[in-house]
Design an enzyme around this catalytic site. Structure first.
Site, PDB file in Angstrom:
ATOM      1  N   CYS A  51       0.839  -1.202   0.000  1.00 53.63           N
ATOM      2  CA  CYS A  51       0.000   0.000   0.000  1.00 53.63           C
ATOM      3  C   CYS A  51       0.877   1.256   0.000  1.00 53.63           C
ATOM      4  CB  CYS A  51      -0.992  -0.046   1.151  1.00 53.63           C
ATOM      5  SG  CYS A  51      -2.323   1.156   0.954  1.00 53.63           S
ATOM      6  N   HIS A 135      -3.505  -4.735  -0.462  1.00 53.88           N
ATOM      7  CA  HIS A 135      -3.288  -5.276   0.885  1.00 53.88           C
ATOM      8  C   HIS A 135      -3.266  -6.809   0.844  1.00 53.88           C
ATOM      9  CE1 HIS A 135      -3.823  -1.557   3.270  1.00 53.88           C
ATOM     10  NE2 HIS A 135      -4.527  -1.181   2.225  1.00 53.88           N
ATOM     11  N   GLU A 137      -2.176  -8.765   3.011  1.00 56.09           N
ATOM     12  CA  GLU A 137      -2.435  -9.298   4.349  1.00 56.09           C
ATOM     13  C   GLU A 137      -3.928  -9.402   4.641  1.00 56.09           C
ATOM     14  OE1 GLU A 137      -2.992  -4.963   5.170  1.00 56.09           O
ATOM     15  OE2 GLU A 137      -1.932  -6.179   3.719  1.00 56.09           O
TER      16      GLU A 137
END
Length: 156
Positions: A51, A135, A137
């Site tokens: 990001c 993202h 994650e």
């Protein structure tokens, strides 16, 4: 901001992870300076950004960023891996993007947004430096892009 070059806490580090965050990436010049220091180390230490980390790594490498009209937000942004052509559905929340045309010689785009064709990641052609705008994650796929973390840890 932690000054990697001065390293006042004498921290030993084997790799650098650039995390997400809000706002204009050009507003953190000390962070960009620290990343530039890390990019110049020999032998190179792995760097992975997500990001805002994608934008910071790009600026440190010499590229430019710009404010998007609307930004990319939500859990369903399609991103194309430019190495394989595979498309991943990714979660995103950003209002700035990297200008792919401004990347220096040793860098190239890694991912591209399939909706608006904006940059979604960069990679160095010879050193273990890469980043993504989305993202990974957040497990949008749910594990589709977990390989990016494996790649970084493998470099470390």
């Amino acid at each position: 901001d932690y000054d990697l070059e001065a390293n006042p806490s004498n921290i030993h580090w084997d790799g650098l992870f650039l995390s997400n965050g809000p706002g204009d990436p050009s507003m953190v010049p000390q962070t960009i300076k620290s990343i530039q220091y890390a990019l110049g180390l020999e032998p190179p230490r792995p760097i992975f950004g997500i990001c805002l980390g994608n934008q910071l790594l790009s600026l440190a490498a010499g590229a430019s960023t710009y404010k998007m009209k609307y930004g990319n937000r939500g859990m369903n942004q399609p991103c194309i891996d430019l190495r394989t052509g595979r498309c991943y559905i990714t979660p995103q929340n950003h209002g700035f993007a990297v200008d792919s045309n401004s990347l220096p010689k040793a860098w190239k785009p890694l991912f591209m947004n399939a909706n608006d064709l904006t940059n979604e990641g960069i990679i160095h052609t010879q050193k273990p430096f890469f980043s993504v705008q989305f993202h990974p994650e957040a497990s949008g796929g749910p594990l589709d892009t977990a390989f990016l973390f494996d790649k970084f840890v493998g470099h470390v």
